[in-house]
Design a protein around this motif. Structure first.
Motif, PDB file in Angstrom:
ATOM      1  N   ALA A   8      26.262  46.740  39.413  1.00  0.00           N
ATOM      2  CA  ALA A   8      27.049  45.846  40.041  1.00  0.00           C
ATOM      3  C   ALA A   8      28.190  46.802  41.024  1.00  0.00           C
ATOM      4  CB  ALA A   8      27.758  44.960  39.047  1.00  0.00           C
ATOM      5  N   LEU A   9      28.505  46.203  42.074  1.00  0.00           N
ATOM      6  CA  LEU A   9      29.614  46.989  42.820  1.00  0.00           C
ATOM      7  C   LEU A   9      30.885  45.971  42.555  1.00  0.00           C
ATOM      8  CD1 LEU A   9      30.483  48.760  45.106  1.00  0.00           C
ATOM      9  CD2 LEU A   9      29.985  46.873  46.826  1.00  0.00           C
ATOM     10  N   VAL A  10      31.956  46.714  41.918  1.00  0.00           N
ATOM     11  CA  VAL A  10      33.177  46.145  41.909  1.00  0.00           C
ATOM     12  C   VAL A  10      34.233  46.754  42.851  1.00  0.00           C
ATOM     13  CG1 VAL A  10      34.802  45.786  40.161  1.00  0.00           C
ATOM     14  CG2 VAL A  10      32.422  46.228  39.385  1.00  0.00           C
ATOM     15  N   VAL A  11      34.496  45.592  43.718  1.00  0.00           N
ATOM     16  CA  VAL A  11      35.303  46.084  44.881  1.00  0.00           C
ATOM     17  C   VAL A  11      36.876  45.605  44.644  1.00  0.00           C
ATOM     18  CG1 VAL A  11      35.845  45.420  47.457  1.00  0.00           C
ATOM     19  CG2 VAL A  11      33.452  45.258  46.418  1.00  0.00           C
ATOM     20  N   VAL A  12      37.623  46.515  44.101  1.00  0.00           N
ATOM     21  CA  VAL A  12      38.833  46.358  43.505  1.00  0.00           C
ATOM     22  C   VAL A  12      40.147  46.400  44.657  1.00  0.00           C
ATOM     23  CG1 VAL A  12      40.541  47.353  41.923  1.00  0.00           C
ATOM     24  CG2 VAL A  12      38.073  47.719  41.537  1.00  0.00           C
ATOM     25  N   ASP A  13      40.793  45.033  44.511  1.00  0.00           N
ATOM     26  CA  ASP A  13      42.038  45.035  45.509  1.00  0.00           C
ATOM     27  C   ASP A  13      42.139  45.445  46.779  1.00  0.00           C
ATOM     28  OD1 ASP A  13      42.661  44.390  42.595  1.00  0.00           O
ATOM     29  OD2 ASP A  13      44.121  45.966  42.358  1.00  0.00           O
ATOM     30  N   VAL A  14      40.985  44.975  47.821  1.00  0.00           N
ATOM     31  CA  VAL A  14      41.189  45.430  49.049  1.00  0.00           C
ATOM     32  C   VAL A  14      41.853  44.296  49.936  1.00  0.00           C
ATOM     33  CG1 VAL A  14      39.648  46.156  51.098  1.00  0.00           C
ATOM     34  CG2 VAL A  14      39.010  46.825  48.714  1.00  0.00           C
ATOM     35  N   GLN A  15      43.196  44.456  49.512  1.00  0.00           N
ATOM     36  CA  GLN A  15      44.042  43.347  50.270  1.00  0.00           C
ATOM     37  C   GLN A  15      45.029  43.819  51.406  1.00  0.00           C
ATOM     38  OE1 GLN A  15      44.328  42.733  45.566  1.00  0.00           O
ATOM     39  NE2 GLN A  15      45.552  41.027  46.374  1.00  0.00           N
ATOM     40  N   ASP A  56      46.724  39.681  41.847  1.00  0.00           N
ATOM     41  CA  ASP A  56      47.683  38.616  41.863  1.00  0.00           C
ATOM     42  C   ASP A  56      48.980  39.121  41.237  1.00  0.00           C
ATOM     43  OD1 ASP A  56      46.004  37.269  43.111  1.00  0.00           O
ATOM     44  OD2 ASP A  56      45.675  35.546  41.539  1.00  0.00           O
ATOM     45  N   SER A  57      49.787  39.954  41.992  1.00  0.00           N
ATOM     46  CA  SER A  57      50.983  40.517  41.556  1.00  0.00           C
ATOM     47  C   SER A  57      51.865  39.502  41.023  1.00  0.00           C
ATOM     48  CB  SER A  57      51.405  41.419  42.386  1.00  0.00           C
ATOM     49  OG  SER A  57      52.777  41.818  41.853  1.00  0.00           O
ATOM     50  N   ALA A  58      52.629  39.585  39.878  1.00  0.00           N
ATOM     51  CA  ALA A  58      53.896  38.734  39.326  1.00  0.00           C
ATOM     52  C   ALA A  58      54.978  39.273  39.869  1.00  0.00           C
ATOM     53  CB  ALA A  58      53.751  38.744  37.809  1.00  0.00           C
ATOM     54  N   LYS A  59      55.136  40.459  40.352  1.00  0.00           N
ATOM     55  CA  LYS A  59      56.349  40.834  40.996  1.00  0.00           C
ATOM     56  C   LYS A  59      56.752  40.157  42.475  1.00  0.00           C
ATOM     57  CE  LYS A  59      55.302  45.146  39.097  1.00  0.00           C
ATOM     58  NZ  LYS A  59      54.972  47.020  39.131  1.00  0.00           N
ATOM     59  N   PRO A  60      57.843  39.731  42.382  1.00  0.00           N
ATOM     60  CA  PRO A  60      58.418  38.859  43.484  1.00  0.00           C
ATOM     61  C   PRO A  60      58.498  39.622  44.739  1.00  0.00           C
ATOM     62  CG  PRO A  60      60.412  39.013  41.998  1.00  0.00           C
ATOM     63  CD  PRO A  60      58.917  39.699  41.231  1.00  0.00           C
ATOM     64  N   ARG A  65      51.925  39.588  46.216  1.00  0.00           N
ATOM     65  CA  ARG A  65      51.953  38.467  45.333  1.00  0.00           C
ATOM     66  C   ARG A  65      51.479  37.422  45.938  1.00  0.00           C
ATOM     67  NH1 ARG A  65      56.150  39.910  48.860  1.00  0.00           N
ATOM     68  NH2 ARG A  65      57.050  38.034  50.138  1.00  0.00           N
ATOM     69  N   VAL A  66      51.238  36.324  44.993  1.00  0.00           N
ATOM     70  CA  VAL A  66      50.595  35.068  45.235  1.00  0.00           C
ATOM     71  C   VAL A  66      51.364  34.247  46.314  1.00  0.00           C
ATOM     72  CG1 VAL A  66      49.628  32.928  44.516  1.00  0.00           C
ATOM     73  CG2 VAL A  66      49.311  35.065  43.156  1.00  0.00           C
ATOM     74  N   GLY A  67      50.618  33.829  47.426  1.00  0.00           N
ATOM     75  CA  GLY A  67      51.212  32.879  48.067  1.00  0.00           C
ATOM     76  C   GLY A  67      51.980  33.771  49.559  1.00  0.00           C
ATOM     77  N   TYR A  68      51.689  34.934  49.517  1.00  0.00           N
ATOM     78  CA  TYR A  68      52.025  36.010  50.541  1.00  0.00           C
ATOM     79  C   TYR A  68      50.835  36.238  51.290  1.00  0.00           C
ATOM     80  CZ  TYR A  68      54.462  39.953  52.824  1.00  0.00           C
ATOM     81  OH  TYR A  68      54.761  40.936  53.895  1.00  0.00           O
ATOM     82  N   SER A  94      46.173  40.661  37.071  1.00  0.00           N
ATOM     83  CA  SER A  94      47.696  40.979  37.338  1.00  0.00           C
ATOM     84  C   SER A  94      48.308  42.328  36.716  1.00  0.00           C
ATOM     85  CB  SER A  94      48.511  40.020  37.017  1.00  0.00           C
ATOM     86  OG  SER A  94      48.438  39.743  35.462  1.00  0.00           O
ATOM     87  N   VAL A  95      46.842  42.975  36.247  1.00  0.00           N
ATOM     88  CA  VAL A  95      47.302  44.489  35.554  1.00  0.00           C
ATOM     89  C   VAL A  95      46.530  45.325  36.045  1.00  0.00           C
ATOM     90  CG1 VAL A  95      48.073  43.386  33.514  1.00  0.00           C
ATOM     91  CG2 VAL A  95      45.664  43.905  33.683  1.00  0.00           C
ATOM     92  N   ASN A  96      46.252  46.511  35.855  1.00  0.00           N
ATOM     93  CA  ASN A  96      45.551  47.472  36.810  1.00  0.00           C
ATOM     94  C   ASN A  96      43.835  47.356  36.367  1.00  0.00           C
ATOM     95  OD1 ASN A  96      47.959  49.521  35.799  1.00  0.00           O
ATOM     96  ND2 ASN A  96      47.545  49.191  37.682  1.00  0.00           N
TER      97      ASN A  96
END
Length: 196
Positions: A8-15, A56-60, A65-68, A94-96
């Motif tokens: 499996a290829l795990v593609v992490v946080d390419v946002q 999905d960061s919980a930091k405002p 952050r979600v919605g941004y 929402s963690v590492n």
């Protein structure tokens, strides 16, 4: 290097939020995105499973952050989702570690009999490294294509600052030298995936 047919290829946080340099500071490895895209293409062409992880960061104030708009996958990742012949998973966290996300990554991998994972994405020394370390601890054979990751300069205690390249090298040495993962190049993995 032997890559299993169900690795499996795990593609992490390419946002998109990671493109906001004023927030993160200087980055390294400008070719990371091209190499990540190449790995996704190779995995999808071979029918292997791909996991797309979104932070999905919980930091405002976080660009993730979600919605941004920064929470969205980068366009080259988004346009590849759903295009492969193999299994695909969208995982949010929402963690590492990607192993602390929804749905449960370990349960999904184990149900499919996956014993090898390739961890690529952003940031090298944060979510990529943490996911790789946990994968190694959980008994998976883990590969980290260092050139398909990138990170940013960082300041730690006592004013110590390391450049993104120094952090990436430290991650590579810790993972490989510590036996958590095999640190390789994306070209090696792509070639091995085609040969299998």
């Amino acid at each position: 290097m032997e890559i299993a047919e169900n690795a499996a290829l795990v593609v992490v946080d390419v946002q998109r939020g990671f493109d906001e340099e004023e927030f993160w500071g200087p980055r390294n490895n400008p070719s990371a995105d091209e190499n990540i895209a190449g790995l996704i293409d190779a995995w999808q062409a071979s029918g292997r499973p791909v996991v797309f992880v979104r932070h999905d960061s919980a930091k405002p104030a976080s660009p993730l952050r979600v919605g941004y708009p920064g929470n969205d996958f980068k366009p080259y990742v988004e346009e590849r989702r759903g295009k492969g012949g193999g299994a695909e998973l969208l995982l949010t966290k929402s963690v590492n570690s990607s192993f602390y996300g929804t749905p449960d990554l370990k349960a999904w991998l184990d149900a499919a009999g996956v014993r090898q994972i390739v961890v690529a994405g952003i940031q090298t020394n944060m979510c990529v490294e943490t996911t790789a370390r946990m994968g190694g601890n959980l008994g998976y054979e883990v590969f980290v294509p260092l050139d398909a990751t990138h990170t940013f300069d960082l300041t730690g205690p006592w004013g110590w600052t390391l450049s993104a390249d120094e952090l990436a090298r430290a991650t590579a040495v810790s993972l490989h030298g510590g036996g958590f993962a095999k640190v390789v190049s994306s070209a090696e993995l792509i070639a091995a995936a085609k040969d299998a």
